[in-house]
Design a protein around this motif. Structure first.
Motif, PDB file in Angstrom:
ATOM      1  N   ILE A 218       0.843  -1.202   0.000  1.00 31.65           N
ATOM      2  CA  ILE A 218       0.000   0.000   0.000  1.00 31.65           C
ATOM      3  C   ILE A 218       0.875   1.247   0.000  1.00 31.65           C
ATOM      4  O   ILE A 218       0.615   2.217  -0.720  1.00 31.65           O
ATOM      5  CB  ILE A 218      -0.951  -0.008   1.208  1.00 31.65           C
ATOM      6  CG1 ILE A 218      -1.889  -1.209   1.139  1.00 31.65           C
ATOM      7  CG2 ILE A 218      -1.755   1.287   1.272  1.00 31.65           C
ATOM      8  CD1 ILE A 218      -2.743  -1.400   2.381  1.00 31.65           C
TER       9      ILE A 218
ATOM     10  N   LEU B  57       2.096   2.151  -3.391  1.00 36.42           N
ATOM     11  CA  LEU B  57       1.151   2.802  -4.297  1.00 36.42           C
ATOM     12  C   LEU B  57       1.244   4.316  -4.211  1.00 36.42           C
ATOM     13  O   LEU B  57       0.940   5.015  -5.174  1.00 36.42           O
ATOM     14  CB  LEU B  57      -0.281   2.371  -3.971  1.00 36.42           C
ATOM     15  CG  LEU B  57      -0.682   0.961  -4.384  1.00 36.42           C
ATOM     16  CD1 LEU B  57      -2.022   0.599  -3.756  1.00 36.42           C
ATOM     17  CD2 LEU B  57      -0.764   0.829  -5.900  1.00 36.42           C
TER      18      LEU B  57
ATOM     19  N   ALA C  99      -2.842   5.168  -4.350  1.00 38.98           N
ATOM     20  CA  ALA C  99      -3.756   4.489  -3.430  1.00 38.98           C
ATOM     21  C   ALA C  99      -5.076   5.229  -3.310  1.00 38.98           C
ATOM     22  O   ALA C  99      -6.111   4.628  -2.988  1.00 38.98           O
ATOM     23  CB  ALA C  99      -3.113   4.335  -2.049  1.00 38.98           C
TER      24      ALA C  99
ATOM     25  N   ILE D 117      -8.147   3.784  -5.089  1.00 40.07           N
ATOM     26  CA  ILE D 117      -8.638   2.450  -4.756  1.00 40.07           C
ATOM     27  C   ILE D 117      -9.568   2.560  -3.551  1.00 40.07           C
ATOM     28  O   ILE D 117      -9.170   3.046  -2.487  1.00 40.07           O
ATOM     29  CB  ILE D 117      -7.467   1.496  -4.463  1.00 40.07           C
ATOM     30  CG1 ILE D 117      -6.591   1.357  -5.716  1.00 40.07           C
ATOM     31  CG2 ILE D 117      -7.965   0.136  -4.010  1.00 40.07           C
ATOM     32  CD1 ILE D 117      -5.371   0.501  -5.527  1.00 40.07           C
TER      33      ILE D 117
ATOM     34  N   PRO E 162      -7.258  -6.539  -1.010  1.00 38.14           N
ATOM     35  CA  PRO E 162      -5.868  -6.082  -0.990  1.00 38.14           C
ATOM     36  C   PRO E 162      -5.343  -5.893   0.420  1.00 38.14           C
ATOM     37  O   PRO E 162      -4.127  -5.761   0.607  1.00 38.14           O
ATOM     38  CB  PRO E 162      -5.917  -4.754  -1.759  1.00 38.14           C
ATOM     39  CG  PRO E 162      -7.328  -4.291  -1.634  1.00 38.14           C
ATOM     40  CD  PRO E 162      -8.167  -5.531  -1.596  1.00 38.14           C
TER      41      PRO E 162
ATOM     42  N   PRO F 105      -0.719  -8.532  -0.972  1.00 35.88           N
ATOM     43  CA  PRO F 105      -0.315  -7.664  -2.083  1.00 35.88           C
ATOM     44  C   PRO F 105      -0.706  -8.226  -3.438  1.00 35.88           C
ATOM     45  O   PRO F 105      -0.940  -7.464  -4.385  1.00 35.88           O
ATOM     46  CB  PRO F 105       1.209  -7.592  -1.939  1.00 35.88           C
ATOM     47  CG  PRO F 105       1.496  -7.934  -0.518  1.00 35.88           C
ATOM     48  CD  PRO F 105       0.419  -8.911  -0.121  1.00 35.88           C
TER      49      PRO F 105
ATOM     50  N   LEU G 236      -3.553  -6.739  -5.402  1.00 38.49           N
ATOM     51  CA  LEU G 236      -3.496  -5.447  -6.082  1.00 38.49           C
ATOM     52  C   LEU G 236      -3.593  -5.603  -7.589  1.00 38.49           C
ATOM     53  O   LEU G 236      -4.004  -4.677  -8.290  1.00 38.49           O
ATOM     54  CB  LEU G 236      -2.198  -4.717  -5.719  1.00 38.49           C
ATOM     55  CG  LEU G 236      -2.112  -4.111  -4.325  1.00 38.49           C
ATOM     56  CD1 LEU G 236      -0.778  -3.411  -4.142  1.00 38.49           C
ATOM     57  CD2 LEU G 236      -3.258  -3.142  -4.065  1.00 38.49           C
ATOM     58  N   ASP G 237      -3.212  -6.772  -8.104  1.00 38.28           N
ATOM     59  CA  ASP G 237      -3.304  -7.011  -9.542  1.00 38.28           C
ATOM     60  C   ASP G 237      -4.729  -6.823 -10.060  1.00 38.28           C
ATOM     61  O   ASP G 237      -4.934  -6.536 -11.235  1.00 38.28           O
ATOM     62  CB  ASP G 237      -2.832  -8.431  -9.881  1.00 38.28           C
ATOM     63  CG  ASP G 237      -1.335  -8.621  -9.652  1.00 38.28           C
ATOM     64  OD1 ASP G 237      -0.677  -7.644  -9.250  1.00 38.28           O
ATOM     65  OD2 ASP G 237      -0.838  -9.728  -9.853  1.00 38.28           O
TER      66      ASP G 237
ATOM     67  N   HIS H 208      -6.734  -4.518  -8.990  1.00 35.48           N
ATOM     68  CA  HIS H 208      -7.169  -3.134  -8.808  1.00 35.48           C
ATOM     69  C   HIS H 208      -6.374  -2.146  -9.649  1.00 35.48           C
ATOM     70  O   HIS H 208      -6.809  -1.001  -9.804  1.00 35.48           O
ATOM     71  CB  HIS H 208      -7.050  -2.747  -7.330  1.00 35.48           C
ATOM     72  CG  HIS H 208      -7.971  -3.509  -6.432  1.00 35.48           C
ATOM     73  ND1 HIS H 208      -9.214  -3.044  -6.070  1.00 35.48           N
ATOM     74  CD2 HIS H 208      -7.835  -4.719  -5.825  1.00 35.48           C
ATOM     75  CE1 HIS H 208      -9.803  -3.930  -5.275  1.00 35.48           C
ATOM     76  NE2 HIS H 208      -8.985  -4.952  -5.113  1.00 35.48           N
TER      77      HIS H 208
ATOM     78  N   LEU I 185       0.867  -2.894 -12.829  1.00 36.59           N
ATOM     79  CA  LEU I 185       1.452  -2.904 -11.495  1.00 36.59           C
ATOM     80  C   LEU I 185       2.817  -2.234 -11.477  1.00 36.59           C
ATOM     81  O   LEU I 185       3.121  -1.430 -10.589  1.00 36.59           O
ATOM     82  CB  LEU I 185       1.572  -4.345 -10.986  1.00 36.59           C
ATOM     83  CG  LEU I 185       1.871  -4.493  -9.495  1.00 36.59           C
ATOM     84  CD1 LEU I 185       0.680  -4.076  -8.671  1.00 36.59           C
ATOM     85  CD2 LEU I 185       2.254  -5.937  -9.189  1.00 36.59           C
TER      86      LEU I 185
ATOM     87  N   VAL J 199       2.876   0.837  -8.790  1.00 31.95           N
ATOM     88  CA  VAL J 199       3.578   0.721  -7.508  1.00 31.95           C
ATOM     89  C   VAL J 199       4.970   1.305  -7.705  1.00 31.95           C
ATOM     90  O   VAL J 199       5.894   0.636  -8.164  1.00 31.95           O
ATOM     91  CB  VAL J 199       3.643  -0.745  -7.046  1.00 31.95           C
ATOM     92  CG1 VAL J 199       4.361  -0.849  -5.716  1.00 31.95           C
ATOM     93  CG2 VAL J 199       2.238  -1.323  -6.931  1.00 31.95           C
TER      94      VAL J 199
END
Length: 347
Positions: free
Chosen positions: A169, A172, A176, A179, A243, A247, A250-251, A253, A257, A261
């Motif tokens: 997180i 991000l 972030a 999300i 999430p 981790p 996260l793929d 969302h 990536l 990130v």
């Protein structure tokens, strides 16, 4: 209260008490205290009970500037306390001259998931503001937190998974905000320099992308009835697709990536046991991190070990050099330090 959770809590509390008796009082070169860290976004002014351990400043009035290590205990987000990791925490403070904060991570099922992990984020955010410690429990001690010397977030089992989630997180950054699950979280005030993920639980077959399933074998290879039952109980209280769980989620969302990130902590140490049902969680997490630019990963799978870690309770297998050395090697690497491998290992 779930009777299984209560039984687990009582068993771990008993083991912690035995370990504390064997560990003894705080040694003279360290100080430690309990701290109630405020939790925002709660309706009843809730706090997190956290143990703080720090090395005493040298005589003569010279200030000791220390890295910060936030270290979460295991227990399936349901049981255990900061005292269960007091032994390694004292070792970190002794060998690496760091301030160690060990928060509580035991709120399930009273708080529904993902509240315990979200609360862990908020505790980490509070600790990331060095003024909170330096003008609080460390005031006038001669010891101060200086995150520019290192800021590591780590833990064991569910605590190791929590550290991995916090690292992702944090990575991000401003992204972030887009999300939904992360709306309203408190930004961290200092740069996280490392993640320590010991024996983390980060995957289930139902949430893994297909390209990871072919290496996800440890659940079957290391199956054991009691462990399988406990894992099933834990999974029933989690959202494995969130999430806040892993981790890897996260793929689902973010579309790219590697490009999203951008600020992940630059060092990640991961270890698992070869005989651990969660072994492949460590391996898959390491592979996931390969997508993230600028991250250096060290992953260790310890031969002959199951779901084992250096903790306070006096279980013989938890206090061997085989389990202590990788722990210290990982933390030393994350902090950019060395430790004397010839000395008798403390605690």
């Amino acid at each position: 209260m779930d009777s299984a959770v209560e039984i687990q809590r009582q068993a771990i509390a008993s083991a912690e008490a035995a370990g504390l008796a064997q560990l003894g009082p705080c040694p003279p070169h360290l100080d430690e205290t309990w701290l109630d860290i405020p939790l925002p976004h709660t309706t009843s002014n809730e706090t997190n009970r956290t143990k703080i351990i720090w090395p005493k400043a040298p005589p003569g009035g010279e200030q000791r500037q220390c890295p910060l290590v936030v270290y979460y205990h295991g227990g399936g987000l349901s049981a255990g306390s900061p005292d269960s990791v007091l032994a390694p925490a004292r070792a970190f403070a002794t060998l690496f001259s760091c301030v160690v904060a060990c928060p509580s991570l035991n709120q399930l099922p009273e708080l529904g998931f993902p509240a315990p992990v979200r609360n862990a984020w908020e505790v980490t955010a509070w600790l990331s503001n060095a003024r909170n410690l330096n003008e609080g429990v460390l005031k006038d001690t001669g010891t101060i937190v200086d995150p520019s010397h290192g800021f590591v977030v780590g833990g064991l089992s569910s605590g190791g998974a929590t550290a991995a989630v916090i690292g992702a997180i944090y990575g991000l950054g401003a992204n972030a905000a887009g999300i939904e699950e992360f709306i309203g979280i408190t930004p961290l005030k200092n740069t996280v320099t490392g993640i320590f993920a010991g024996i983390p639980f980060l995957a289930t077959a139902s949430m893994l992308p297909s390209h990871y399933l072919e290496i996800f074998k440890s659940r079957e290879e290391n199956s054991e009835p009691t462990a399988d039952m406990l894992r099933g109980q834990l999974e029933s209280r989690l959202d494995a697709h969130s999430p806040w769980f892993s981790p890897l989620n996260l793929d689902k969302h973010v579309s790219n990536l590697a490009q999203t990130v951008r600020s992940h902590p630059p060092k990640v140490f991961i270890y698992g046991g070869h005989l651990d049902p969660f072994r492949d969680d460590s391996v898959i997490y390491a592979k996931w991190l390969e997508q993230v630019e600028g991250v250096s990963v060290r992953v260790t799978v310890i031969e002959g070990e199951d779901h084992n870690a250096w903790v306070t309770p006096p279980f013989p297998a938890r206090h061997t050099r085989q389990i202590k050395e990788p722990t210290l090697d990982g933390m030393a690497w994350l902090l950019g330090q060395e430790w004397d491998r010839e000395v008798e290992l403390p605690f």
